[in-house]
Design an enzyme around this catalytic site. Structure first.
Site, PDB file in Angstrom:
ATOM      1  N   GLU A  73     -30.893   6.451 -14.611  1.00  0.00           N
ATOM      2  CA  GLU A  73     -31.104   7.892 -14.523  1.00  0.00           C
ATOM      3  C   GLU A  73     -31.605   8.529 -15.824  1.00  0.00           C
ATOM      4  O   GLU A  73     -31.123   9.577 -16.242  1.00  0.00           O
ATOM      5  CB  GLU A  73     -29.822   8.588 -14.025  1.00  0.00           C
ATOM      6  CG  GLU A  73     -29.424   8.082 -12.645  1.00  0.00           C
ATOM      7  CD  GLU A  73     -28.287   8.851 -12.012  1.00  0.00           C
ATOM      8  OE1 GLU A  73     -28.356   9.098 -10.802  1.00  0.00           O
ATOM      9  OE2 GLU A  73     -27.312   9.197 -12.713  1.00  0.00           O
TER      10      GLU A  73
ATOM     11  N   ASP B 156     -19.676   8.285 -20.868  1.00  0.00           N
ATOM     12  CA  ASP B 156     -20.787   8.949 -20.198  1.00  0.00           C
ATOM     13  C   ASP B 156     -21.020  10.255 -20.945  1.00  0.00           C
ATOM     14  O   ASP B 156     -20.448  10.461 -22.021  1.00  0.00           O
ATOM     15  CB  ASP B 156     -20.460   9.156 -18.703  1.00  0.00           C
ATOM     16  CG  ASP B 156     -21.708   9.200 -17.836  1.00  0.00           C
ATOM     17  OD1 ASP B 156     -22.506  10.141 -17.997  1.00  0.00           O
ATOM     18  OD2 ASP B 156     -21.896   8.274 -17.018  1.00  0.00           O
TER      19      ASP B 156
ATOM     20  N   HIS C 106     -26.906   9.327 -19.869  1.00  0.00           N
ATOM     21  CA  HIS C 106     -25.457   9.288 -19.671  1.00  0.00           C
ATOM     22  C   HIS C 106     -24.693   9.194 -20.993  1.00  0.00           C
ATOM     23  O   HIS C 106     -23.742   8.429 -21.122  1.00  0.00           O
ATOM     24  CB  HIS C 106     -25.068   8.149 -18.727  1.00  0.00           C
ATOM     25  CG  HIS C 106     -25.509   8.397 -17.315  1.00  0.00           C
ATOM     26  ND1 HIS C 106     -24.909   9.344 -16.514  1.00  0.00           N
ATOM     27  CD2 HIS C 106     -26.514   7.872 -16.570  1.00  0.00           C
ATOM     28  CE1 HIS C 106     -25.517   9.362 -15.328  1.00  0.00           C
ATOM     29  NE2 HIS C 106     -26.496   8.495 -15.338  1.00  0.00           N
TER      30      HIS C 106
END
Lengths: 614, 614
Positions: B366, B242, B296
């Site tokens: 995201e 991440d 990420h």
């Protein structure tokens, strides 16, 4: 081996840390003008970054890490004979703590050619001076200390810890250990010059731990006491027994554990408890035993009738439990049975002998009058005495008589001392009705921090210990254990909530300018009202319906550390100001073997201040 | 030693257990007419009390515990050459599991004079028959098994496990181990006669584990895989990387871990990962790797510019983070940099070689368009191509192109296979806009179980994996990690909430009677619509902002077990019906070395059914 270095030459670790505006920030080695290892930066950046709980007195720290090796550490003790052994043991433990700071396998850095050439000859001499011979902890024990670390002209390191008592000196050693870090660059240790003066705000800094709903192993208790010592908490309030099980061996009445233990292995023998008391003392912690009564009893007492002593408890396992108690299984003392008091005396004498407590807790919470009222034997007793057996007030009177009798029994056994009671219907009553007396009882608050009862008790002159459940119940927020959803006192009390629960603010919130308190502490003069002086401290409680050895550490820590700083320092600042330090301290606790709950991505520890919210 | 017996003669343990109306109830030895040890009662009372997850086929169990000794256990394997080694290893582990059931020190009971005289000659022969040679797990793997335990006329015990595949046989061995308990009365083991048929409902029964926010040790991963195997979970969805860190060694591009690891020790070497893949396979678990992109990402990619490859990521650590990502630190791929794709290819080839995955996860959650829009290099690229650099839609297009390119890259490396994507702005779009295709993508749902997007995706024919955060996010409910109070997805998801989250019910809730689905699975005929057949399974996610080795077990278990039964069996009944069994299973997991969160007072385990709420 997992702890080996995975990045090895030519793939070196490309980061160092720089102290920028009081924050340690990860920086490429190539860009660092004053790069340090992470440990070195935390030690020297800001003002006491590595200290937890925050000292209350003046702090001066150097800015230059000074390296030394474990083999060059010497501890010299100067203490009265009565406590010399305690201090020496603490000194040995300090040395072990320093030794264990080196990770298995040592440094993963290429040790610099500029490795400190003087390491071989640089000694760290730790001198510990204790003035008094107090070898037990009381509400009046002086726990203050001074710590001084200097770097001499002859390139030697000298640490001096001075304290009135062993307890203060032990705290000083704890602080010293927090001013030492592993030095990756030299595969050694490092410290800084320091001058720290420190003393706690509250005399009672406690955890409440239940070992009845689930058993906690002796190893778990020891680990907990050790972790408390790392945080300068000084009291393990041990809720040993409850309805669910009676896990402690009472040599004078072995049937209690025989009938009360969950299994033949889940017993604390007397020898184990005596060793624990000593183990705790050596770490500056008192074991404060609780015998919760007259409710919260049951298993362990079932043998009375067969032994010709009648029912010692009533309502045992009675169903539907909701009518007779607050959680399954039900059980309450049969307070009209004279044989009950014989057994109680046996237990109390043994508790005195084993724990030698300066504080004793007699429970007193969650009495269910309906249990007694629906017990024919007790109802008949009320009637016989001319009372109305359908009137709750009659059972209230029995409870009050029981309370007085138990108080008298304890003080006749252990000498005059205050005992601790939980808040209950009794403590909510006017003093003249309950016959409770602030000179006899300290009240432990488990209602919310906004409960008016707190103000009422303070006005009556009681000393209080705060365990308000809205902040200091560590069992809240998990799965329900009866039914679905989450448990009764959800949500989970975050470490921030624990930290921000200020006893002083709570006390002041109940204070009006006209309040005056007639202090009942005989040792102190009548003083102007400041309710906060009636706060002895606080205790975060772990009720173990949903805790045992598997999750003990994660439930207690780092929230117990947040509590510890609140009780040690009553800081004016809030949890957000403490966050960086607690994240660091939590990692140290993990390194020392405590499985403390994780707070943040490690990233946040490597880039101080980057994990914020506006 | 803490595990010694504390209650010893003449203080014997005064309890036995009786099976009353399907419940094991603690009873005084003197009153027990058919008293058993607790383990014996749980084994024979009710119908499969000790089994978790609940078998889906017919179960017949005997009512009489049959004792045997560990030294008399034999495992015989009958399996094709390709999987013989796997089956034999599983057999050896089964034997170790049985061996370890004896507590250190053995029984605390006075062994009865009526100790089973035939123990010395009674063998337990475990025959394991596997039909096929499948040595890897796919969505089509047959995981069913049959288990038969008989007691012969010659007083011998014979267990027979039959399965199509190694994976089914391994499950059967797990079930067998759950039908064995320690026998206190004989200081031996005991089992019952049994006939069990069993197969899972869903092919994907997963945990999602993040090792980027905090590192999890290889030991922690192994323990997790072992615990998954105890619960017949078959997929560890490994969110390896991440923004926070890049902990995996890519031998083709070692700078990723060099720059991305939190420390030189917090790296998974290629050799370690290969061993883990094998370790998992032996336990019936696939390692499903995720390379989350294009958001990420961040730390680990910082070396691009210096290496003359330009910025591989953008917005790295950009502040204020709230404007450029969902949590600190920010970072997103520089998807217009051709060098990025070279590095990606290196990683994907290595993932194929190391994991040999039948399923691969490419993240996709995201994405922050504002990050790209505010990056001059990317805005200029948009402008150069004739787009409006202030229009979000331009960046959406770039994202879609990236998505297609990565899908093509993976399938060209690993062969045609579906890849997994998280729900995102992209999956919310109509198919023609997003160019996503149900024949290419499996969607993993992380919104709530009530999100209309689930219905939309099902109608479009997607196969889904559920990780709806309102039930299956295991990190919710702790302290906040930015700011105060509790974290974003509070409250804590109780094991009951985990258990009661039924994929089938969720699918049906979006189904109207007119729905028909054109199945896009080429292998299957067009079928009548039943959305639940599009559910491949589910995954409970542990994001590790607030987890590491210290609390890994307590976060994952027993909630992972609750998940396992839901995914294995899709029971019609709810968590309350499962409670007694899960309490028992959780204790077994603890005995086998997993620090599973505590559910109830031990009392509740000793008095089945007494801890209820009306």
């Amino acid at each position: 081996r997992e702890d080996v270095c995975k990045l090895t030459s030519p793939l070196t670790f490309p980061w160092m840390w720089e102290c920028k505006k009081g924050a340690c920030v990860r920086t490429p080695v190539s860009e660092a003008t004053n790069g340090m290892t992470l440990g070195g930066c935390k030690l020297t950046c800001g003002k006491g970054f590595t200290l937890w709980p925050k000292p209350t007195g003046a702090i001066t720290l150097g800015k230059t890490p000074l390296s030394f090796t474990y083999s060059q550490v010497i501890v010299i003790v100067d203490a009265p004979q009565d406590v010399r052994g305690l201090v020496e043991k603490a000194g040995n433990r300090l040395k072990e703590t320093l030794r264990d700071m080196r990770p298995p396998g040592g440094s993963c850095l290429k040790l610099s050619s500029a490795r400190d050439a003087n390491l071989a000859t640089r000694q760290l001499t730790i001198r510990v001076t204790v003035e008094r011979s107090d070898a037990s902890l009381t509400l009046k024990t002086d726990e203050s200390y001074k710590l001084n670390i200097t770097h001499t002209d002859a390139d030697q390191l000298e640490a001096h810890i001075e304290a009135k008592t062993f307890f203060g000196a032990r705290h000083g050693m704890e602080t010293l250990s927090q001013l030492v870090a592993y030095d990756d660059a030299n595969d050694a240790l490092m410290t800084v010059t320091a001058d720290v003066r420190d003393a706690p705000v509250y005399p009672v800094r406690a955890l409440t731990l239940d070992t009845s709903r689930n058993f906690i192993s002796v190893a778990g208790l020891r680990r907990t006491i050790g972790a408390m010592a790392m945080n300068k908490l000084n009291t393990l309030h041990w809720h040993i027994t409850d309805t669910h099980s009676f896990p402690i061996e009472i040599t004078g009445e072995p049937r209690l554990a025989q009938y009360g233990a969950y299994s033949p292995r889940e017993v604390y023998t007397r020898a184990e408890v005596e060793e624990l008391v000593q183990f705790a003392l050596e770490r500056g912690v008192r074991l404060l035993p609780e015998l919760d009564m007259p409710a919260h009893v049951g298993y362990g007492w079932q043998w009375g009738e067969k032994a010709g002593m009648g029912n010692l408890t009533v309502c045992l396992g009675k169903e539907p439990w909701q009518e007779f108690c607050v959680e399954p299984p039900c059980g309450q003392m049969n307070i009209i049975n004279e044989n009950l008091y014989k057994v109680l005396k046996t237990i109390l004498v043994e508790y005195r002998d084993v724990f030698k407590p300066d504080l004793f807790h007699i429970g007193g919470d969650e009495i269910n009058l309906n249990c007694w009222k629906t017990t024919p034997e007790i109802a008949a007793f009320v009637k016989e005495k001319g009372g109305d057996p359908t009137d709750d007030e009659e059972y209230m009177k029995l409870w009050i008589q029981f309370q007085e009798r138990v108080y008298d029994m304890w003080t006749s056994i252990a000498g005059e001392q205050k005992t601790i009671l939980w808040t209950s219907h009794l403590t909510q009553r006017p003093a003249e009705e309950s016959r409770l007396d602030p000179s006899k009882y300290i009240i432990q608050i488990w209602t919310t921090g906004k409960d008016q009862q707190i103000g009422d008790l303070l006005k009556q002159g009681y000393e209080l210990i705060l365990s308000n459940y809205d902040a200091w119940y560590l069992d809240c927020g998990g799965s329900a254990w009866v039914g679905k959803g989450n448990n009764w006192c959800s949500p989970y009390k975050s470490w921030q909530t624990v930290y921000d629960n200020s006893p002083r603010e709570i006390a002041h919130s109940f204070q009006s300018s006209s309040d005056t308190v007639a202090s009942r502490r005989p040792s102190q003069p009548l003083r102007q009202s400041d309710f906060s002086t009636q706060i002895l401290g606080g205790s975060a409680a772990l009720w173990t319906e949903q805790a045992d050895d598997a999750n003990l550490d994660t439930k207690l820590w780092p929230r117990g550390a947040a509590l510890a700083e609140r009780l040690w320092a009553e800081p004016e600042t809030d949890s957000l100001a403490a966050q960086w330090r607690l994240v660091h301290h939590r990692r140290r606790m993990v390194a020392r073997g405590v499985q403390a709950e994780t707070m943040q991505p490690k990233y946040c520890h490597q880039y101080d201040g980057s994990c914020y919210i506006n």
